[in-house]
Write an enzyme that holds these catalytic residues in place. Structure first.
Site, PDB file in Angstrom:
ATOM      1  N   TYR A 139       0.813  -1.222   0.000  1.00  0.00           N
ATOM      2  CA  TYR A 139       0.000   0.000   0.000  1.00  0.00           C
ATOM      3  C   TYR A 139       0.849   1.275   0.000  1.00  0.00           C
ATOM      4  O   TYR A 139       0.314   2.383   0.071  1.00  0.00           O
ATOM      5  CB  TYR A 139      -0.977  -0.008   1.180  1.00  0.00           C
ATOM      6  CG  TYR A 139      -2.200  -0.853   0.917  1.00  0.00           C
ATOM      7  CD1 TYR A 139      -2.135  -2.240   1.018  1.00  0.00           C
ATOM      8  CD2 TYR A 139      -3.410  -0.280   0.547  1.00  0.00           C
ATOM      9  CE1 TYR A 139      -3.247  -3.025   0.769  1.00  0.00           C
ATOM     10  CE2 TYR A 139      -4.533  -1.055   0.303  1.00  0.00           C
ATOM     11  CZ  TYR A 139      -4.436  -2.426   0.417  1.00  0.00           C
ATOM     12  OH  TYR A 139      -5.553  -3.194   0.173  1.00  0.00           O
ATOM     13  N   LYS A 168       4.370 -13.955   5.090  1.00  0.00           N
ATOM     14  CA  LYS A 168       4.987 -14.965   4.219  1.00  0.00           C
ATOM     15  C   LYS A 168       6.497 -14.942   4.460  1.00  0.00           C
ATOM     16  O   LYS A 168       7.298 -14.762   3.528  1.00  0.00           O
ATOM     17  CB  LYS A 168       4.632 -14.645   2.753  1.00  0.00           C
ATOM     18  CG  LYS A 168       4.959 -15.750   1.772  1.00  0.00           C
ATOM     19  CD  LYS A 168       3.994 -16.911   1.799  1.00  0.00           C
ATOM     20  CE  LYS A 168       4.462 -18.017   0.867  1.00  0.00           C
ATOM     21  NZ  LYS A 168       3.605 -19.212   0.939  1.00  0.00           N
ATOM     22  N   ASP A 191      -0.205 -18.576   4.346  1.00  0.00           N
ATOM     23  CA  ASP A 191      -1.080 -19.540   3.652  1.00  0.00           C
ATOM     24  C   ASP A 191      -1.605 -20.580   4.651  1.00  0.00           C
ATOM     25  O   ASP A 191      -2.772 -20.981   4.600  1.00  0.00           O
ATOM     26  CB  ASP A 191      -0.390 -20.200   2.445  1.00  0.00           C
ATOM     27  CG  ASP A 191       1.024 -20.657   2.727  1.00  0.00           C
ATOM     28  OD1 ASP A 191       1.567 -20.379   3.818  1.00  0.00           O
ATOM     29  OD2 ASP A 191       1.613 -21.316   1.840  1.00  0.00           O
ATOM     30  N   ASP A 225      -5.947  -7.157   4.376  1.00  0.00           N
ATOM     31  CA  ASP A 225      -7.094  -6.723   3.582  1.00  0.00           C
ATOM     32  C   ASP A 225      -7.879  -7.948   3.106  1.00  0.00           C
ATOM     33  O   ASP A 225      -9.091  -8.048   3.282  1.00  0.00           O
ATOM     34  CB  ASP A 225      -6.610  -5.910   2.377  1.00  0.00           C
ATOM     35  CG  ASP A 225      -7.744  -5.547   1.437  1.00  0.00           C
ATOM     36  OD1 ASP A 225      -8.769  -5.053   1.926  1.00  0.00           O
ATOM     37  OD2 ASP A 225      -7.603  -5.782   0.220  1.00  0.00           O
ATOM     38  N   ASP A 268     -11.567  -9.902   4.995  1.00  0.00           N
ATOM     39  CA  ASP A 268     -12.815 -10.180   4.271  1.00  0.00           C
ATOM     40  C   ASP A 268     -13.197 -11.651   4.430  1.00  0.00           C
ATOM     41  O   ASP A 268     -14.373 -11.986   4.626  1.00  0.00           O
ATOM     42  CB  ASP A 268     -12.671  -9.862   2.773  1.00  0.00           C
ATOM     43  CG  ASP A 268     -13.020  -8.414   2.427  1.00  0.00           C
ATOM     44  OD1 ASP A 268     -12.680  -7.519   3.232  1.00  0.00           O
ATOM     45  OD2 ASP A 268     -13.623  -8.180   1.363  1.00  0.00           O
TER      46      ASP A 268
END
Ligand code: IPM
Ligand code: MN
Length: 354
Positions: free
Chosen positions: A123, A193, A226, A250, A254
């Protein structure tokens, strides 16, 4: 002391959720002075810029902002609330309220909070042509090829800083401590990650791990992102507080919202050192604009988070309980939760329980 709160209603169906939410807060008789500067559509309609100086000044002179959702016209205000006011900790709770439509077989008790770093990572939003990277002489660690060989193509910059990570990690640990006092496990999971992006996401993990030493009462663990995504779906109830870099946060917030009934019930608060603003996680729902059926729960719960931030924690609790009771009773639900109630009917049901 009276608190001043800026309201930015946003676009499409968003104002239909914000307006009755403000009415609900008013019923709680908290000392809040609402300020409604022109932003987005209302500003443009008056021949002003989408984010006029007076709106920015109103934010600067306020204690918090309640933001609806934006499809575009209020984006400059959102950018200011995040990057201008440096609201670095995006707190996104996913709590299951019995009565909501969860895809899980046994969602009862699911109550986790994702703390998303809100400023850095991809971002930074600095992208460009790969060819422009030539002077840097970078090499791909995996293929061994010069990065400029990956062209024609575009790059994006991912930046993780020590300071940016430390402050969001502290916010997350302190939240885990506060929740522990309320009966939650007192656990913080750091995820990124770090196995592949050992420099950037590795730094995110290392800094959080170092900060963990200052919070010995909070159980700490790390998960590769993951693996976290898998466990979030499969063992959702095992989580308490999660701290996560911006983009993964982000996406996975959701997903977490989906576990408890969807974006219609997902609130958020973005906290900085001296400012905070509150917004639903969902977008503007243009497909249902004007129909008075948007689920206002996400906005109501965001308002409850705001009340808590402003020091009106009793009112925050009252509002949250009223929402929980409305779902538990079950006869008044908006279409996204399998009901037929309108936004206003849902808010009336909540109001009757305040
Ligand atoms: C969110 C949204 C924003 C984001 C967009 C509108 C910039 O998806 O608040 O989660 O990506 O952060
Ligand atoms: Mn998002």
């Amino acid at each position: 002391m009276t608190k001043r709160v800026v309201i930015i209603e946003g676009e499409d169906a968003s104002p239909e959720a914000v307006r009755p939410t403000v009415d609900l807060v008013d019923r709680l008789q908290v000392e809040i002075e609402w300020v409604r500067p022109p932003v987005g559509e209302t500003a443009l309609a008056r021949g002003l810029a989408a984010f006029p100086d007076e709106a920015r000044a109103a934010i600067d002179e306020s204690d918090a902002t309640l933001f609806g959702a934006t499809s575009g016209k209020s984006v400059p205000a959102l950018l200011y609330l995040r990057w201008g006011r440096d609201t670095y900790a995006n707190v996104r709770p996913s709590r299951f309220f019995p009565g909501c439509q969860s895809p899980l077989r046994e969602p009862e008790g699911l109550d986790l909070v994702i703390v998303r770093e809100n400023i850095e990572d991809l971002y930074i939003a600095a992208e460009g042509d790969v060819a422009d990277l030539a002077p840097l002489g970078l090499t791909s660690r995996f293929s061994g090829k010069p990065v400029v060989e990956f062209q024609p193509g575009k790059y994006a910059i991912k930046v993780i800083t020590e300071k940016g990570t430390e402050r969001v990690a502290r916010h997350a640990f302190e939240l885990a401590q506060r929740r522990k006092k309320q009966g939650h496990p007192g656990r913080l999971t750091c995820t990124s990650k770090y196995n592949v992006l050992s420099q950037t996401d590795g730094l995110f993990r290392d800094v959080t791990e170092r900060v963990a030493a200052d919070y010995p009462d909070v159980a700490f663990d790390t998960l590769i992102v993951d693996d976290f995504a898998h466990k979030l779906v499969k063992h959702s109830k095992a989580f308490d507080v999660i701290v996560i870099p911006n983009l993964y946060g982000d996406i996975l917030s959701d997903a977490a919202a989906g576990l408890v009934g969807g974006l219609g019930v997902a609130p958020s608060g973005c906290y900085g050192a001296d400012y905070a603003y509150f917004e639903s996680v969902h977008g503007t729902a243009p497909d249902i604009a004007g129909k008075n059926i948007i689920n206002p729960t996400a906005t109501i719960l965001s308002a409850a988070m705001m009340l808590d931030y402003l020091g009106f924690s009793e009112a925050a609790g009252t509002l949250e309980r009223a929402v929980a009771e409305t779902y538990a009773e079950g006869s008044v639900k908006t279409p996204d939760q399998g009901g037929t109630a309108s936004t206003i009917e849902f808010c009336a049901a909540v109001a009757s329980r305040l």
